[in-house]
Scaffold this active site. Structure first.
Site, mmCIF file in Angstrom:
data_model
loop_
_atom_site.group_PDB
_atom_site.id
_atom_site.type_symbol
_atom_site.label_atom_id
_atom_site.label_comp_id
_atom_site.label_asym_id
_atom_site.label_seq_id
_atom_site.Cartn_x
_atom_site.Cartn_y
_atom_site.Cartn_z
ATOM 1 N N LYS A 5 0.987 -1.419 0.092
ATOM 2 C CA LYS A 5 -0.208 0.283 -0.354
ATOM 3 C C LYS A 5 0.360 1.217 0.251
ATOM 4 C CE LYS A 5 -2.105 2.781 2.679
ATOM 5 N NZ LYS A 5 -1.930 4.282 1.797
ATOM 6 N N GLU A 7 9.427 1.454 11.147
ATOM 7 C CA GLU A 7 11.293 2.230 10.871
ATOM 8 C C GLU A 7 9.813 4.123 10.490
ATOM 9 O OE1 GLU A 7 12.750 4.720 9.854
ATOM 10 O OE2 GLU A 7 12.177 4.538 7.121
ATOM 11 N N CYS A 40 13.372 10.302 7.409
ATOM 12 C CA CYS A 40 13.823 10.380 8.521
ATOM 13 C C CYS A 40 15.695 9.918 9.468
ATOM 14 C CB CYS A 40 13.171 9.135 9.023
ATOM 15 S SG CYS A 40 11.421 8.722 9.231
ATOM 16 N N GLU A 87 10.533 16.657 15.251
ATOM 17 C CA GLU A 87 11.121 15.709 14.021
ATOM 18 C C GLU A 87 10.076 16.845 12.976
ATOM 19 O OE1 GLU A 87 11.484 12.000 10.727
ATOM 20 O OE2 GLU A 87 9.752 12.255 12.090
#
Length: 474
Positions: free
Chosen positions: A157, A232, A266, A358
């Site tokens: 997906k 992750e 990331c 982040e």
């Protein structure tokens, strides 16, 4: 909440509609799992050499369409064309690497009394891969390639905003000869198609890349079925520059360590920690390097940085950079497109929101430190632990700091810490499990233990024969 039955794909550089694709429903997921399970059994039964050969054909097909895939990535994700070519090449290389592991996916022989004990690595079955929008092709392949190589079927997906390269890869897989139903792509909304994958009893494992918040939801839903999960997730990676480092090299390398892919990475080194003795000199060198970054049309070969993926992401990044913050700012185009300039924030508290959360955009903070102990403390002062860099000429210091920083992937005098042939994953809130590297295929297998007795049994009732020479049967 109701969701549209189609997805509109926008070009982030122009805000124009690139394509419209159907959005998968829970029923579509269910039908895909049935097809995948049927095909997976046949795929796993193939001789290993045949599976490897088909995966290599898939890699060749990707290579033959590399430029097409790259240009598609430019249009749907706003990546610079150079980056997009690398991404398509990474898919090719990972398929080749995974194919090489098919015939080397071996078990072990374990010494035991009274016979022979062996382990067999068997495929899990059907694997669900939920890929993000920041690196649509490579990260999709990180889960798909080793899962296929280990004998599993895969349902991918892609993110709502970037389904086009995934759909094209599925077409290339069929063209290469992979069985129909083995690698299926289902674009769809996360709360619909993504949730259906996570909650489906026919999915043996979920590989998810995305935010920590959503990753926790995936883990919680998957746990209800004891589903295997690899996560992750986010990062807030440090770039630690000691006074004994090559300051010119460190400053020159710093911009693209957090501006690559417009900071939507990331592993972006968004916390630049500089020893106080060279702090001012570092900023002097960093300023022209930031101001010299070319932001513009991602299809232009000379562009260093493209747009952000969406209006939603643009507004999120803007929320972190208020007018009262000091620092360095580059330039970005005006008009249509989701543009944000390269930005370095200075003079903030180490616990400020922009310093610990982040941002997922082209924004970094520069923080001074006094000594090695403070550098490590600052580096570890976030919930994340994905990546990071250490700049020093002292080998001993490099080793000490590498051991002290709580992160899964570090580099010394470099920002290159992710390769498809080495393990990748995070500490703390950055994820669970490891991807890539020599053990990637085993993450998609079950270990079966088999004991074969060497005791010859003749003319003895089975009820009178002990099942073990070492203890009770288990």
């Amino acid at each position: 909440m109701s969701y549209k039955l189609e997805l509109q794909v926008l070009n982030p550089a122009t805000e124009e509609v690139v394509a419209t694709v159907p959005a998968a429903t829970a029923a579509d997921v269910d039908a895909a799992v049935v097809r995948a399970a049927r095909t997976q059994a046949k795929w796993a039964a193939l001789p290993p050499a045949d599976r490897a050969r088909l995966l290599r054909r898939f890699a060749v097909a990707v290579d033959e369409h590399l430029e097409e895939l790259a240009r598609l990535e430019v249009r749907e994700a706003g990546h610079t064309v150079g980056n997009a070519r690398w991404e398509a090449g990474n898919v090719r290389d990972l398929l080749d690497y995974a194919a090489g592991g098919v015939e080397r996916l071996t078990g072990r022989q374990i010494p035991v009394a009274g016979g022979l004990d062996i382990t067999i690595l068997e495929p899990l079955g059907v694997v669900g891969v939920i890929a993000p929008w920041n690196f649509p092709m490579p990260i999709a392949a990180w889960g798909t390639a080793p899962a296929l190589a280990a004998g599993n079927a895969v349902i991918l997906k892609p993110a709502e905003t970037t389904p086009l390269t995934a759909l094209r890869l599925a077409e290339l897989a069929l063209d290469a000869g992979l069985p129909e139903g083995l690698f299926q792509v289902l674009p769809g909304h996360g709360p619909v198609a993504g949730t259906a994958l996570v909650e489906h009893p026919g999915i043996a494992k979920i590989v998810f890349t995305g935010s920590t918040a959503v990753g926790k939801q995936v883990l919680a839903k998957g746990s209800e079925l004891l589903k295997r999960v690899t996560l992750e997730l986010g990062g807030k990676s440090p770039n630690i520059v000691f006074a004994d480092a090559d300051i010119e090299a460190a400053a020159a390398a710093a911009p693209m360590s957090f501006l690559d892919n417009s900071g939507q990475d990331c592993c972006a080194r968004t916390r630049i920690l500089v020893q106080r003795g060279v702090y001012e000199r570092f900023l002097e060198l960093l300023t022209p390097a930031i101001e010299g970054v070319t932001v513009g049309d991602p299809a232009d070969e000379t562009t260093d940085m493209g747009p952000l993926i969406s209006k939603v992401q643009l507004e999120r990044v803007r929320s972190y950079v208020t007018d009262d913050l000091a620092g360095i700012r580059g330039k970005a185009p005006e008009g249509p497109g989701f543009w944000f300039p390269p930005t370095v924030v200075t003079g903030v508290d180490p616990h400020a929101r922009v310093a610990v959360e982040e941002v997922f955009g082209p924004v970094a903070v520069v923080l001074p430190f006094e000594d090695e102990a403070e550098a490590v403390a600052l580096a570890n002062a976030t919930d994340y632990g994905l990546s990071g860099s250490i700049w020093t000429r002292d080998v001993g210091r490099a080793l000490r700091v590498s051991q002290a920083v709580r992160a899964g992937n570090l580099s010394v005098n470099s920002h290159s810490s992710v390769r498809y042939w080495t393990p990748f994953g995070g500490f703390k809130q950055s994820g669970i499990g490891r991807e890539l590297g020599p053990d990637a295929l085993t993450a998609f297998t079950e270990t079966k233990n088999v004991f074969i007795s060497n005791v010859f049994i003749s003319n003895v009732s089975t009820s009178s024969v002990s099942t073990s020479t070492e203890g009770p049967a288990q």
